[in-house]
Motif scaffolding. Sequence first.
Motif, PDB file in Angstrom:
ATOM      1  N   LYS A 212      43.503  22.394  58.789  1.00 46.17           N
ATOM      2  CA  LYS A 212      42.812  21.233  58.172  1.00 46.17           C
ATOM      3  C   LYS A 212      43.690  20.642  57.066  1.00 46.17           C
ATOM      4  O   LYS A 212      43.863  19.429  56.945  1.00 46.17           O
ATOM      5  CB  LYS A 212      41.474  21.690  57.585  1.00 46.17           C
ATOM      6  CG  LYS A 212      40.630  20.579  57.000  1.00 46.17           C
ATOM      7  CD  LYS A 212      39.304  21.113  56.504  1.00 46.17           C
ATOM      8  CE  LYS A 212      38.456  19.988  55.863  1.00 46.17           C
ATOM      9  NZ  LYS A 212      37.179  20.554  55.286  1.00 46.17           N
ATOM     10  N   LYS A 213      44.350  21.535  56.303  1.00 46.62           N
ATOM     11  CA  LYS A 213      45.195  21.068  55.182  1.00 46.62           C
ATOM     12  C   LYS A 213      46.500  20.464  55.690  1.00 46.62           C
ATOM     13  O   LYS A 213      47.066  19.563  55.078  1.00 46.62           O
ATOM     14  CB  LYS A 213      45.491  22.267  54.266  1.00 46.62           C
ATOM     15  CG  LYS A 213      46.231  21.938  52.989  1.00 46.62           C
ATOM     16  CD  LYS A 213      46.471  23.201  52.165  1.00 46.62           C
ATOM     17  CE  LYS A 213      47.384  22.936  50.963  1.00 46.62           C
ATOM     18  NZ  LYS A 213      47.774  24.214  50.293  1.00 46.62           N
ATOM     19  N   ALA A 214      46.986  20.997  56.820  1.00 49.04           N
ATOM     20  CA  ALA A 214      48.261  20.492  57.384  1.00 49.04           C
ATOM     21  C   ALA A 214      48.050  20.219  58.861  1.00 49.04           C
ATOM     22  O   ALA A 214      48.458  21.024  59.717  1.00 49.04           O
ATOM     23  CB  ALA A 214      49.365  21.516  57.160  1.00 49.04           C
ATOM     24  N   PRO A 215      47.404  19.093  59.220  1.00 56.01           N
ATOM     25  CA  PRO A 215      47.033  18.825  60.619  1.00 56.01           C
ATOM     26  C   PRO A 215      48.235  18.700  61.555  1.00 56.01           C
ATOM     27  O   PRO A 215      48.122  18.932  62.752  1.00 56.01           O
ATOM     28  CB  PRO A 215      46.263  17.509  60.545  1.00 56.01           C
ATOM     29  CG  PRO A 215      46.514  16.952  59.194  1.00 56.01           C
ATOM     30  CD  PRO A 215      46.874  18.079  58.295  1.00 56.01           C
ATOM     31  N   ALA A 216      49.433  18.383  61.011  1.00 61.43           N
ATOM     32  CA  ALA A 216      50.638  18.320  61.857  1.00 61.43           C
ATOM     33  C   ALA A 216      51.406  19.630  61.798  1.00 61.43           C
ATOM     34  O   ALA A 216      52.506  19.756  62.337  1.00 61.43           O
ATOM     35  CB  ALA A 216      51.537  17.181  61.375  1.00 61.43           C
ATOM     36  N   GLY A 217      50.815  20.621  61.093  1.00 68.96           N
ATOM     37  CA  GLY A 217      51.550  21.858  60.846  1.00 68.96           C
ATOM     38  C   GLY A 217      52.184  21.794  59.474  1.00 68.96           C
ATOM     39  O   GLY A 217      52.363  20.705  58.903  1.00 68.96           O
ATOM     40  N   LYS A 218      52.589  22.906  58.904  1.00 67.88           N
ATOM     41  CA  LYS A 218      53.143  22.928  57.537  1.00 67.88           C
ATOM     42  C   LYS A 218      54.659  22.948  57.533  1.00 67.88           C
ATOM     43  O   LYS A 218      55.296  22.392  56.632  1.00 67.88           O
ATOM     44  CB  LYS A 218      52.627  24.153  56.783  1.00 67.88           C
ATOM     45  CG  LYS A 218      53.248  24.289  55.402  1.00 67.88           C
ATOM     46  CD  LYS A 218      52.842  25.541  54.678  1.00 67.88           C
ATOM     47  CE  LYS A 218      53.530  25.637  53.315  1.00 67.88           C
ATOM     48  NZ  LYS A 218      53.225  26.915  52.613  1.00 67.88           N
ATOM     49  N   LEU A 219      55.250  23.608  58.521  1.00 65.28           N
ATOM     50  CA  LEU A 219      56.692  23.859  58.460  1.00 65.28           C
ATOM     51  C   LEU A 219      57.483  22.610  58.808  1.00 65.28           C
ATOM     52  O   LEU A 219      57.047  21.772  59.593  1.00 65.28           O
ATOM     53  CB  LEU A 219      57.044  25.032  59.374  1.00 65.28           C
ATOM     54  CG  LEU A 219      56.308  26.317  58.974  1.00 65.28           C
ATOM     55  CD1 LEU A 219      56.595  27.445  59.953  1.00 65.28           C
ATOM     56  CD2 LEU A 219      56.653  26.728  57.552  1.00 65.28           C
ATOM     57  N   ARG A 220      58.669  22.478  58.185  1.00 67.20           N
ATOM     58  CA  ARG A 220      59.472  21.278  58.354  1.00 67.20           C
ATOM     59  C   ARG A 220      60.342  21.417  59.603  1.00 67.20           C
ATOM     60  O   ARG A 220      61.014  22.423  59.825  1.00 67.20           O
ATOM     61  CB  ARG A 220      60.358  21.065  57.124  1.00 67.20           C
ATOM     62  CG  ARG A 220      59.716  20.305  55.967  1.00 67.20           C
ATOM     63  CD  ARG A 220      58.477  20.913  55.360  1.00 67.20           C
ATOM     64  NE  ARG A 220      58.682  22.246  54.830  1.00 67.20           N
ATOM     65  CZ  ARG A 220      58.142  22.701  53.694  1.00 67.20           C
ATOM     66  NH1 ARG A 220      57.381  21.896  52.985  1.00 67.20           N
ATOM     67  NH2 ARG A 220      58.349  23.939  53.286  1.00 67.20           N
ATOM     68  N   LEU A 221      60.319  20.378  60.410  1.00 72.37           N
ATOM     69  CA  LEU A 221      61.019  20.380  61.687  1.00 72.37           C
ATOM     70  C   LEU A 221      62.528  20.516  61.506  1.00 72.37           C
ATOM     71  O   LEU A 221      63.153  21.382  62.129  1.00 72.37           O
ATOM     72  CB  LEU A 221      60.736  19.100  62.459  1.00 72.37           C
ATOM     73  CG  LEU A 221      61.537  18.901  63.751  1.00 72.37           C
ATOM     74  CD1 LEU A 221      61.191  19.954  64.791  1.00 72.37           C
ATOM     75  CD2 LEU A 221      61.321  17.492  64.316  1.00 72.37           C
TER      76      LEU A 221
END
Length: 338
Positions: free
Chosen positions: A275-284
């Motif tokens: 919910k806090k990071a809907p695209a995921g948290k880690l940087r691509l």
Amino acid sequence: MDPSAPTTPARRLTAGDNLTTIQSHVLAVEASHPSQAGSLSWILSALSLSAKVIASKIRRARLNDVLGSLDSENVQGERQEKLDVIANETLLRCLGERAGVAIVASEENEEPILLRTNTEGERKFIVLFDPLDGSANLDGCGGVGTIFSILRHDRRAGSPEKAVLQPGVQQVAAGYVLYGPSTVFVLTMGHGVDMFVLDPAIGAFLKVEAGLKIPRASKSYSCNEGNRLTFPDGYQKYLDWAQHNGYSSRYAGAMVADVHRILLKGGVFLYPPTKKAPAGKLRLMYEANPMAMIIEQAGGKAFAGKDRILEIAPEDLHQRTSVVLGSPAEVDQVLAHL
Ligand code: P6P
């Protein structure tokens, strides 16, 4: 017989004497792959030097009062640790002195930094990095790391902002440094994964593993279950399945520490959308892509939902992604529930 002669013959070097440094390893790889000849060795030497400096700062952080956070935030809106800034400045300085580096891009800097342009036909590179991944672990003496990704610089790409936006399959090298009980440097140049450990007595990273292969399967998963209730249903179903099938859970809260354990012992690392990071948290660009290259080169898999991470077309330097990576059989188990 000369009385001054040593009474015992000099000990001959044996195969057990490990004297392969990162530098000699890189030169050997370049010699056997002429297309890469002479290009990466100076850049990897700068990363190796940076790692030694950062390791030294971390090990004496509490003694030198450089633990703790600053009042500042980074471009991610995350509180900066003092050592985040020190690690970032170390990498920028060491890489900045290497003629083969055209552009550097850091988690800690809003924009990529153009250091020099390449003349016609000259080979130059882009180095992206997370200078101190998992730095929130520092106060508790937990594992932290540096993650790096190396791309070719095509001056026809235009601005540095555009030049860095290449999919992970374009990486020419990637790796990480884990500052744990020992300082470990894991590297791929596209021809397998090799592991080096810093010998503080001589100040060199020495090769301890060549051609690392991730175990095909292992009943272990790694994710922050505190976010479980906001994971998409498929991930929650996977966790139910894993817990009903006797899986163990390990989570260090630092990607480098979790991925390194999985590389050596097998298992699967997950950072699903939340919910806090809907695209995921880690940087691509400087977390998921380099780790995905390492894991795939070791025979594993690395996905963002149903998409192979290395094929994601980036739109922004700091864009985030979900991550499922590790042993092929374990990644398949997760994907089967999505
Ligand atoms: P959480 C560290 O901040 C990091 O970027 C990765 O190293 C790590 O895997 C993840 O975030 C931890 O995030 O939400 O579990 O604290």
